[in-house]
Design a protein around this motif. Structure first.
Motif, PDB file in Angstrom:
ATOM      1  N   PRO A 122       0.799  -1.231   0.000  1.00  0.00           N
ATOM      2  CA  PRO A 122       0.000   0.000   0.000  1.00  0.00           C
ATOM      3  C   PRO A 122       0.830   1.279   0.000  1.00  0.00           C
ATOM      4  CG  PRO A 122      -0.267  -1.205   2.075  1.00  0.00           C
ATOM      5  CD  PRO A 122       0.543  -2.076   1.151  1.00  0.00           C
ATOM      6  N   GLU A 123       2.031   1.217   0.508  1.00  0.00           N
ATOM      7  CA  GLU A 123       2.871   2.422   0.568  1.00  0.00           C
ATOM      8  C   GLU A 123       3.287   2.930  -0.813  1.00  0.00           C
ATOM      9  OE1 GLU A 123       3.094   0.182   4.358  1.00  0.00           O
ATOM     10  OE2 GLU A 123       3.453  -0.397   2.277  1.00  0.00           O
ATOM     11  N   ILE A 124       3.315   2.062  -1.804  1.00  0.00           N
ATOM     12  CA  ILE A 124       3.703   2.513  -3.149  1.00  0.00           C
ATOM     13  C   ILE A 124       2.548   2.463  -4.144  1.00  0.00           C
ATOM     14  CG2 ILE A 124       6.118   1.856  -2.778  1.00  0.00           C
ATOM     15  CD1 ILE A 124       5.621  -0.490  -4.782  1.00  0.00           C
ATOM     16  N   TYR A 125       1.400   1.900  -3.722  1.00  0.00           N
ATOM     17  CA  TYR A 125       0.258   1.793  -4.636  1.00  0.00           C
ATOM     18  C   TYR A 125      -0.249   3.186  -5.001  1.00  0.00           C
ATOM     19  CZ  TYR A 125      -4.157   0.622  -6.715  1.00  0.00           C
ATOM     20  OH  TYR A 125      -5.187   0.512  -7.612  1.00  0.00           O
ATOM     21  N   ALA A 126      -0.553   3.378  -6.276  1.00  0.00           N
ATOM     22  CA  ALA A 126      -1.127   4.650  -6.725  1.00  0.00           C
ATOM     23  C   ALA A 126      -2.032   4.392  -7.922  1.00  0.00           C
ATOM     24  CB  ALA A 126      -0.022   5.625  -7.112  1.00  0.00           C
ATOM     25  N   GLU A 127      -3.176   5.040  -7.917  1.00  0.00           N
ATOM     26  CA  GLU A 127      -4.034   5.027  -9.094  1.00  0.00           C
ATOM     27  C   GLU A 127      -3.467   6.034 -10.077  1.00  0.00           C
ATOM     28  OE1 GLU A 127      -8.287   5.282  -8.399  1.00  0.00           O
ATOM     29  OE2 GLU A 127      -7.994   4.397  -6.412  1.00  0.00           O
ATOM     30  N   ASP A 128      -3.757   5.828 -11.354  1.00  0.00           N
ATOM     31  CA  ASP A 128      -3.347   6.769 -12.389  1.00  0.00           C
ATOM     32  C   ASP A 128      -4.354   6.641 -13.534  1.00  0.00           C
ATOM     33  OD1 ASP A 128      -2.507   4.616 -14.125  1.00  0.00           O
ATOM     34  OD2 ASP A 128      -0.563   4.573 -13.124  1.00  0.00           O
ATOM     35  N   PRO A 129      -4.195   7.396 -14.608  1.00  0.00           N
ATOM     36  CA  PRO A 129      -5.186   7.321 -15.697  1.00  0.00           C
ATOM     37  C   PRO A 129      -5.324   5.928 -16.321  1.00  0.00           C
ATOM     38  CG  PRO A 129      -3.865   9.299 -15.934  1.00  0.00           C
ATOM     39  CD  PRO A 129      -3.232   8.482 -14.832  1.00  0.00           C
ATOM     40  N   GLU A 130      -4.319   5.086 -16.173  1.00  0.00           N
ATOM     41  CA  GLU A 130      -4.374   3.735 -16.735  1.00  0.00           C
ATOM     42  C   GLU A 130      -4.699   2.683 -15.681  1.00  0.00           C
ATOM     43  OE1 GLU A 130      -0.518   3.488 -18.489  1.00  0.00           O
ATOM     44  OE2 GLU A 130      -0.941   5.133 -19.865  1.00  0.00           O
ATOM     45  N   ARG A 131      -4.606   3.022 -14.414  1.00  0.00           N
ATOM     46  CA  ARG A 131      -4.948   2.111 -13.310  1.00  0.00           C
ATOM     47  C   ARG A 131      -5.979   2.841 -12.458  1.00  0.00           C
ATOM     48  NH1 ARG A 131      -0.339   1.695 -10.104  1.00  0.00           N
ATOM     49  NH2 ARG A 131       0.509   0.104 -11.459  1.00  0.00           N
ATOM     50  N   ARG A 132      -7.236   2.591 -12.768  1.00  0.00           N
ATOM     51  CA  ARG A 132      -8.311   3.328 -12.116  1.00  0.00           C
ATOM     52  C   ARG A 132      -8.971   2.564 -10.980  1.00  0.00           C
ATOM     53  NH1 ARG A 132     -11.303   6.400 -17.184  1.00  0.00           N
ATOM     54  NH2 ARG A 132      -9.399   7.351 -17.996  1.00  0.00           N
ATOM     55  N   HIS A 133      -8.585   1.328 -10.784  1.00  0.00           N
ATOM     56  CA  HIS A 133      -9.189   0.561  -9.693  1.00  0.00           C
ATOM     57  C   HIS A 133      -8.472   0.876  -8.383  1.00  0.00           C
ATOM     58  CE1 HIS A 133      -5.964  -2.040 -11.281  1.00  0.00           C
ATOM     59  NE2 HIS A 133      -5.800  -2.416 -10.029  1.00  0.00           N
ATOM     60  N   GLY A 134      -9.189   0.706  -7.302  1.00  0.00           N
ATOM     61  CA  GLY A 134      -8.630   0.983  -5.989  1.00  0.00           C
ATOM     62  C   GLY A 134      -7.812  -0.171  -5.445  1.00  0.00           C
ATOM     63  N   PHE A 135      -7.237   0.058  -4.276  1.00  0.00           N
ATOM     64  CA  PHE A 135      -6.373  -0.939  -3.659  1.00  0.00           C
ATOM     65  C   PHE A 135      -7.148  -2.195  -3.275  1.00  0.00           C
ATOM     66  CE2 PHE A 135      -3.663  -2.533  -0.097  1.00  0.00           C
ATOM     67  CZ  PHE A 135      -2.542  -2.803  -0.857  1.00  0.00           C
ATOM     68  N   ASP A 136      -8.418  -2.058  -2.892  1.00  0.00           N
ATOM     69  CA  ASP A 136      -9.217  -3.242  -2.552  1.00  0.00           C
ATOM     70  C   ASP A 136      -9.362  -4.173  -3.752  1.00  0.00           C
ATOM     71  OD1 ASP A 136      -9.498  -2.439   0.065  1.00  0.00           O
ATOM     72  OD2 ASP A 136     -11.515  -1.619  -0.203  1.00  0.00           O
ATOM     73  N   ALA A 137      -9.576  -3.602  -4.933  1.00  0.00           N
ATOM     74  CA  ALA A 137      -9.660  -4.427  -6.147  1.00  0.00           C
ATOM     75  C   ALA A 137      -8.314  -5.078  -6.446  1.00  0.00           C
ATOM     76  CB  ALA A 137     -10.120  -3.585  -7.334  1.00  0.00           C
ATOM     77  N   ALA A 138      -7.229  -4.356  -6.184  1.00  0.00           N
ATOM     78  CA  ALA A 138      -5.892  -4.926  -6.387  1.00  0.00           C
ATOM     79  C   ALA A 138      -5.660  -6.110  -5.450  1.00  0.00           C
ATOM     80  CB  ALA A 138      -4.826  -3.852  -6.171  1.00  0.00           C
ATOM     81  N   LEU A 139      -6.160  -6.002  -4.228  1.00  0.00           N
ATOM     82  CA  LEU A 139      -6.029  -7.107  -3.271  1.00  0.00           C
ATOM     83  C   LEU A 139      -6.802  -8.340  -3.742  1.00  0.00           C
ATOM     84  CD1 LEU A 139      -6.344  -5.234   0.138  1.00  0.00           C
ATOM     85  CD2 LEU A 139      -4.271  -6.217  -0.872  1.00  0.00           C
ATOM     86  N   CYS A 140      -7.994  -8.134  -4.281  1.00  0.00           N
ATOM     87  CA  CYS A 140      -8.782  -9.257  -4.809  1.00  0.00           C
ATOM     88  C   CYS A 140      -8.072  -9.920  -5.983  1.00  0.00           C
ATOM     89  CB  CYS A 140     -10.171  -8.775  -5.227  1.00  0.00           C
ATOM     90  SG  CYS A 140     -11.228  -8.309  -3.851  1.00  0.00           S
ATOM     91  N   GLU A 141      -7.516  -9.099  -6.853  1.00  0.00           N
ATOM     92  CA  GLU A 141      -6.763  -9.621  -7.997  1.00  0.00           C
ATOM     93  C   GLU A 141      -5.576 -10.462  -7.506  1.00  0.00           C
ATOM     94  OE1 GLU A 141      -4.663  -7.562 -11.826  1.00  0.00           O
ATOM     95  OE2 GLU A 141      -4.235  -6.688  -9.866  1.00  0.00           O
ATOM     96  N   TYR A 142      -4.857  -9.950  -6.527  1.00  0.00           N
ATOM     97  CA  TYR A 142      -3.703 -10.665  -5.984  1.00  0.00           C
ATOM     98  C   TYR A 142      -4.136 -12.014  -5.402  1.00  0.00           C
ATOM     99  CZ  TYR A 142       0.468 -11.750  -3.263  1.00  0.00           C
ATOM    100  OH  TYR A 142       1.572 -12.372  -2.745  1.00  0.00           O
ATOM    101  N   ALA A 143      -5.214 -12.013  -4.631  1.00  0.00           N
ATOM    102  CA  ALA A 143      -5.695 -13.264  -4.019  1.00  0.00           C
ATOM    103  C   ALA A 143      -6.042 -14.293  -5.090  1.00  0.00           C
ATOM    104  CB  ALA A 143      -6.906 -12.970  -3.132  1.00  0.00           C
ATOM    105  N   ARG A 144      -6.651 -13.845  -6.191  1.00  0.00           N
ATOM    106  CA  ARG A 144      -6.997 -14.758  -7.288  1.00  0.00           C
ATOM    107  C   ARG A 144      -5.735 -15.328  -7.930  1.00  0.00           C
ATOM    108  NH1 ARG A 144      -7.272 -13.007 -12.252  1.00  0.00           N
ATOM    109  NH2 ARG A 144      -7.995 -10.925 -11.705  1.00  0.00           N
TER     110      ARG A 144
END
Length: 176
Positions: A122-144
């Motif tokens: 989380p300390e380096i996670y950042a949304e940008d124009p090409e990554r619009r999903h939040g950190f919670d969605a990133a966590l779900c993706e990682y778990a999958r």
């Protein structure tokens, strides 16, 4: 299977692209993430194959691009590092639409048996124009993905949360 094809996968915003750039700097061949390239193309063209508009179309394009990337690198000597790739895209399509594509693609198009995962950071996670999903969605993706790769017979190696040069050293040492 190509033991020379190494996948960097894991959590969005976990430092894959930064690590890939370090590996490129060290003289290794690298393949940038299909998803980022697709988003850039779709935004420039006003297209809809974007993960926040049409995830299925996006994932299908990512599968096609990942297959083309593999073919393009087929004759390259030495290690080739992929920022995500075929299995990430197939896993997303299967999770989104239930299309059973992953097993067939993953069997026919193997990578090195070690897959390197960037953990949630989380300390380096950042949304940008090409990554619009939040950190919670990133966590779900990682778990999958954390479950997908071992289910397909891959050994997952979680990369440490260290500066990029130490991360690259760790990865290369694990490859032997």
């Amino acid at each position: 299977m190509s033991d020379r094809f190494i996948v960097l996968s894991g959590c969005s915003g976990g430092g894959k692209s930064t690590l890939l750039e370090e590996l490129r700097r060290r003289g290794h061949a690298v393949v940038e993430e299909p998803g980022r390239r697709i988003v850039q193309e779709e935004l420039a063209a006003g297209g809809d194959a974007l993960p926040w508009r049409d995830l299925a179309a996006f994932a299908r394009r990512a599968i096609a691009m990942a297959l083309a990337d593999r073919e393009r690198m087929h004759d390259h000597d030495g290690l080739v590092f992929f920022d995500r790739g075929l299995i990430d895209a197939a896993s997303a399509l299967e999770a989104t639409c239930g299309e059973p594509v992953m097993a067939a693609l993953a069997t026919q198009h193997r990578y090195n048996s070690k897959v390197f995962l960037t953990p949630p950071w989380p300390e380096i996670y950042a949304e940008d124009p090409e990554r619009r999903h939040g950190f919670d969605a990133a966590l779900c993706e990682y778990a999958r993905l954390e479950k997908t790769y071992p289910a397909l017979g891959y050994e997952t190696v979680v990369l440490p949360k260290t500066p990029v040069d130490a991360r690259a050293d760790f990865l290369l040492a694990r490859l032997g």
